[in-house]
Design a protein around this motif. Structure first.
Motif, PDB file in Angstrom:
ATOM      1  N   ALA A  82       0.827  -1.217   0.000  1.00  0.00           N
ATOM      2  CA  ALA A  82       0.000   0.000   0.000  1.00  0.00           C
ATOM      3  C   ALA A  82       0.855   1.258   0.000  1.00  0.00           C
ATOM      4  O   ALA A  82       0.669   2.161  -0.817  1.00  0.00           O
ATOM      5  CB  ALA A  82      -0.945  -0.008   1.203  1.00  0.00           C
ATOM      6  N   CYS A  83       1.808   1.312   0.919  1.00  0.00           N
ATOM      7  CA  CYS A  83       2.680   2.483   1.017  1.00  0.00           C
ATOM      8  C   CYS A  83       3.534   2.633  -0.235  1.00  0.00           C
ATOM      9  O   CYS A  83       3.765   3.750  -0.711  1.00  0.00           O
ATOM     10  CB  CYS A  83       3.561   2.360   2.258  1.00  0.00           C
ATOM     11  N   SER A  84       3.992   1.513  -0.794  1.00  0.00           N
ATOM     12  CA  SER A  84       4.812   1.557  -2.001  1.00  0.00           C
ATOM     13  C   SER A  84       4.051   2.179  -3.165  1.00  0.00           C
ATOM     14  O   SER A  84       4.586   3.028  -3.892  1.00  0.00           O
ATOM     15  CB  SER A  84       5.276   0.146  -2.377  1.00  0.00           C
ATOM     16  N   ILE A  85       2.801   1.764  -3.343  1.00  0.00           N
ATOM     17  CA  ILE A  85       2.012   2.279  -4.463  1.00  0.00           C
ATOM     18  C   ILE A  85       1.645   3.743  -4.256  1.00  0.00           C
ATOM     19  O   ILE A  85       1.763   4.557  -5.180  1.00  0.00           O
ATOM     20  CB  ILE A  85       0.757   1.412  -4.676  1.00  0.00           C
ATOM     21  N   ILE A  86       1.233   4.093  -3.057  1.00  0.00           N
ATOM     22  CA  ILE A  86       0.877   5.496  -2.779  1.00  0.00           C
ATOM     23  C   ILE A  86       2.087   6.409  -2.984  1.00  0.00           C
ATOM     24  O   ILE A  86       2.008   7.429  -3.685  1.00  0.00           O
ATOM     25  CB  ILE A  86       0.318   5.632  -1.353  1.00  0.00           C
ATOM     26  N   ASP A  87       3.212   6.041  -2.387  1.00  0.00           N
ATOM     27  CA  ASP A  87       4.423   6.856  -2.524  1.00  0.00           C
ATOM     28  C   ASP A  87       4.928   6.871  -3.961  1.00  0.00           C
ATOM     29  O   ASP A  87       5.408   7.901  -4.453  1.00  0.00           O
ATOM     30  CB  ASP A  87       5.521   6.331  -1.599  1.00  0.00           C
ATOM     31  N   GLY A  88       4.828   5.718  -4.629  1.00  0.00           N
ATOM     32  CA  GLY A  88       5.288   5.638  -6.011  1.00  0.00           C
ATOM     33  C   GLY A  88       4.498   6.547  -6.935  1.00  0.00           C
ATOM     34  O   GLY A  88       5.067   7.257  -7.778  1.00  0.00           O
ATOM     35  N   LEU A  89       3.177   6.537  -6.784  1.00  0.00           N
ATOM     36  CA  LEU A  89       2.338   7.413  -7.610  1.00  0.00           C
ATOM     37  C   LEU A  89       2.586   8.886  -7.294  1.00  0.00           C
ATOM     38  O   LEU A  89       2.662   9.728  -8.208  1.00  0.00           O
ATOM     39  CB  LEU A  89       0.863   7.058  -7.403  1.00  0.00           C
ATOM     40  N   ASN A  90       2.714   9.206  -6.015  1.00  0.00           N
ATOM     41  CA  ASN A  90       3.012  10.590  -5.650  1.00  0.00           C
ATOM     42  C   ASN A  90       4.331  11.045  -6.267  1.00  0.00           C
ATOM     43  O   ASN A  90       4.461  12.182  -6.746  1.00  0.00           O
ATOM     44  CB  ASN A  90       3.072  10.736  -4.126  1.00  0.00           C
TER      45      ASN A  90
END
Length: 325
Positions: A82-90
């Motif tokens: 979850a954190c990887s995808i959120i941070d990656g998109l940001n």
């Protein structure tokens, strides 16, 4: 055609990582696309097996050359999906206006990038469209439209725009209250097809860590729709090692170069019915898998009973007979 950056999230599945890269590279647009690869770090007290697999994934992504440019983001510590995808998109949206998102448990059609880039361009200014989906597992086949909209976002090969993602909210409590306040909980549950509310509660109480359930809430609160293709442009690699997935969706992939047609933006009631059928196990590909999965579970339960309870019962019968003698 402009080419959106591709985000690929990996961790410790080298075979799957190689498979998604190989299938993605069959798209002729791959050589014109920037590929961001995010590799999560190891968890604390990770096993030696996981350490080896994580290192194998790193070797695979470091030698990849079939794209216009490869930008690696390798984490030293584990962030979680979850954190990887959120941070990656940001991170990617700090310098791009669109993004195509993939995880390492997918394979894609040779025309996946064509479809994604074309659809992103076609609906860029239509603010009612929040996402372009790629994996249609619930409404495949000639009796369904070539393209259609639902309020359920896709998570297995999807794309969106910077201005939509900027409305993403990590606060599950806020999202839950907003859904109740705006009388959108029924719509959030895809009109009774899925228990999204239950999953959002699990997010609130820390039982799951899902970016997708929060993105679903944001989609519904903004009255956004997701475009789906028929047939599918992605499918989910069957894997017992999937982090969160308990089902494996393998619809047939589009093998012919598509002729994209922009359609009217409206939610189709037929697809809601299809989702309900899929959830009940009576629908198309999802229903077939559900029945297959339940049969496997039933066999496992029966086997457990035979292995543990039946021998115990035989022993008891033997003892009782012995006492009678």
């Amino acid at each position: 055609m402009s080419f959106s950056p591709i985000l690929l999230f990996t961790y410790n599945r080298p075979e799957h990582t190689q498979a998604i890269l190989d299938s993605l590279a069959t798209n002729k647009e791959a050589s014109e696309s920037i590929l961001y690869i995010f590799c999560d770090g190891l968890k604390e007290n990770a096993s030696e097996e996981n350490r080896i697999k994580n290192e194998q994934v790193k070797k695979i992504i470091k030698k990849e050359t079939r794209f216009k440019e490869i930008r690696l983001q390798i984490q030293e510590k584990n962030k979680g999906l979850a954190c990887s995808i959120i941070d990656g998109l940001n991170f990617v949206f700090s310098s791009h206006e669109t993004a195509i998102v993939l995880e390492d448990d997918l394979i894609v059609s040779p025309y996946f990038l064509n479809y994604m880039n074309t659809a992103l361009s076609a609906y860029q200014n239509d603010k009612q469209v929040g996402e372009i989906g790629g994996c249609n597992f619930f409404a495949c086949g000639p009796k369904y439209p070539k393209y259609f909209f639902t309020n359920m976002p896709d998570t297995w090969g999807w794309a969106t725009w910077k201005d939509r993602w900027e409305k993403f909210n990590e606060d599950a409590v806020f999202l839950y209250k907003a859904l109740e306040k705006n009388n959108k909980m029924f719509a959030f549950n895809t009109y009774g097809a899925y228990d999204m509310e239950g999953m959002l509660k699990e997010q609130i109480f820390g039982k799951v860590d899902s970016w997708a359930i929060r993105w679903q809430a944001v989609m519904v609160l903004n009255d956004w729709l997701c475009l789906y293709p028929n047939p599918s442009y992605t499918n989910h690699i069957e894997s017992i090692n999937a982090t969160h997935a308990k089902v494996n969706i393998i619809p047939p992939l589009e093998q012919n170069e598509p002729t994209f047609e922009k359609i009217e933006i409206k939610e189709i009631e037929l697809t809601t019915k299809a989702m309900k059928l899929g959830y009940s196990g009576k629908g198309d590909y999802f229903g077939r898998y559900t029945r297959k999965y339940l049969k496997k579970r039933l066999k496992k339960i029966i086997k457990t009973v035979l292995l543990f309870f039946v021998p115990f019962g035989i022993v008891q019968i033997f003892k009782n007979n012995k006492h009678k003698k």
